[in-house]
Write an enzyme that holds these catalytic residues in place. Structure first.
Site: not given
Ligand code: CAA
Length: 281
Positions: A106, A127, A139, A177
């Site tokens: 990242s 990424h 990315e 990022n």
């Molecule tokens: N595989 C398959 N299905 C999955 C899964 C996986 N690994 N993880 C979750 N699911 C499923 C869940 O079981 C759920 O299924 P149902 O609808 O049947 O119940 C569905 O996906 C939705 O799951 P959640 O209810 O947990 O989802 P949510 O609506 O609460 O959203 C989230 C969760 C997507 C994490 C949301 O809160 C979000 O977008 N958060 C921000 C995340 C973000 O910003 N990520 C980037 C971080 S930065 C980074 O990663 C890079 C870096 O370099 C730092």
């Protein structure tokens, strides 16, 4: 993130070899995929046949040399240039010249990693974002040495996973990022300065800006140790205050408060729902 990347690749129909450092970690990573698919079957979202098909495309190993069978190797090791260099040198020796190498870094330099291999023209950044199966973005990063045809292939690969590729050149932090890290660090500074409580800051951004998670929840989700490492790399590159990790972040990392993965960060996850951790400021 490795298991998430392996999962989306297998779901998209690619044959996947997952390499881990030991059998326990391998079992844990593959077990995570199995659990998600099993939950999908329980909910009627995935057929048992589809689950079996996806799992049959995943093979695990602890032997780096097995990666010689792959057309593309995606590295997802810890965010340390030294560790990544060692891994790339080992797989460079094992893989044929045509294999494309990608790093899920990242914040580290794609160019610097590419230059330590014998195939800098066949080296890109891919990424992914957490949680990989749910986040739609990848990315795709090119260094000045990346062959344009390889960059196109990597972009097409990201599309083959059902993701939307964003193409970036090799500048520390790429697109996301570069914008996200200063925002997360500023949220910590706001907490340090007493602008608002943990909950005030998170609810402010969640409800005021429509973000799915507030910044302090997101920090716990990404990992405070990971964010600290990224911020240091970005500060080192740009020497700009906005990328400097605030003292509270450093102290929390030193204290082992790394977020969800250690059970405590800005929130305490030992109870449901998680509660803001007291005594931070
Ligand atoms: N595989 C398959 N299905 C999955 C899964 C996986 N690994 N993880 C979750 N699911 C499923 C869940 O079981 C759920 O299924 P149902 O609808 O049947 O119940 C569905 O996906 C939705 O799951 P959640 O209810 O947990 O989802 P949510 O609506 O609460 O959203 C989230 C969760 C997507 C994490 C949301 O809160 C979000 O977008 N958060 C921000 C995340 C973000 O910003 N990520 C980037 C971080 S930065 C980074 O990663 C890079 C870096 O370099 C730092």
């Amino acid at each position: 993130m490795g298991s998430g990347i392996a999962q989306v690749c297998a779901e998209a129909g690619h044959q996947v070899i997952v390499r881990e450092v030991d059998d326990d970690l391998l079992e844990k990573g593959l077990g995570k995929i199995e659990t998600f698919l099993a939950k999908g079957v329980e909910k009627g979202k995935v057929t048992p046949q589809r689950k079996a098909e996806v799992l049959s495309r995943l093979r695990g190993t602890t032997d780096l040399a097995r990666l010689c069978e792959c057309d593309l190797v995606i590295e997802v090791v810890t965010e340390s240039l030294e560790v990544k260099r060692q891994v790339f040198q080992a797989i460079d020796a094992a893989c044929p010249p045509a294999t494309i190498f990608a790093s899920n870094t990242s914040s580290l330099s794609i160019t610097e990693m590419a230059a330590t291999t014998r195939r800098p023209s066949r080296f890109v950044g891919l990424h992914f974002f957490n949680p990989v199966p749910l986040m739609k973005l990848v990315e795709v990063v090119r260094s000045p040495l990346t062959d344009p045809a390889v960059f196109e292939e990597a972009t097409a690969f990201a599309r083959s996973l059902g993701k939307t590729p964003v193409r970036a050149s090799d500048r520390t932090g790429f697109v996301v990022n570069r914008l996200l890290v200063p925002y997360l660090l500023d949220a910590i500074r706001a907490l340090e300065e007493g602008v608002g409580s943990t909950v005030d800051i998170d609810e402010g951004m969640r409800l005021g800006c429509g973000h799915p998670m507030g910044p302090l929840t997101l920090l716990d989700f990404v990992g405070l140790d990971t964010t600290y490492a990224i911020a240091n790399i970005m500060f080192d590159e740009f020497r700009e205050k906005r990328f400097a990790p605030p003292p509270l972040l450093k102290r929390m990392v030193q204290a082992g408060l790394h977020g969800r993965k250690t059970g405590r960060g800005f929130y305490d996850y030992s109870q449901e729902p998680a509660r803001p951790l007291s005594g931070l400021v």
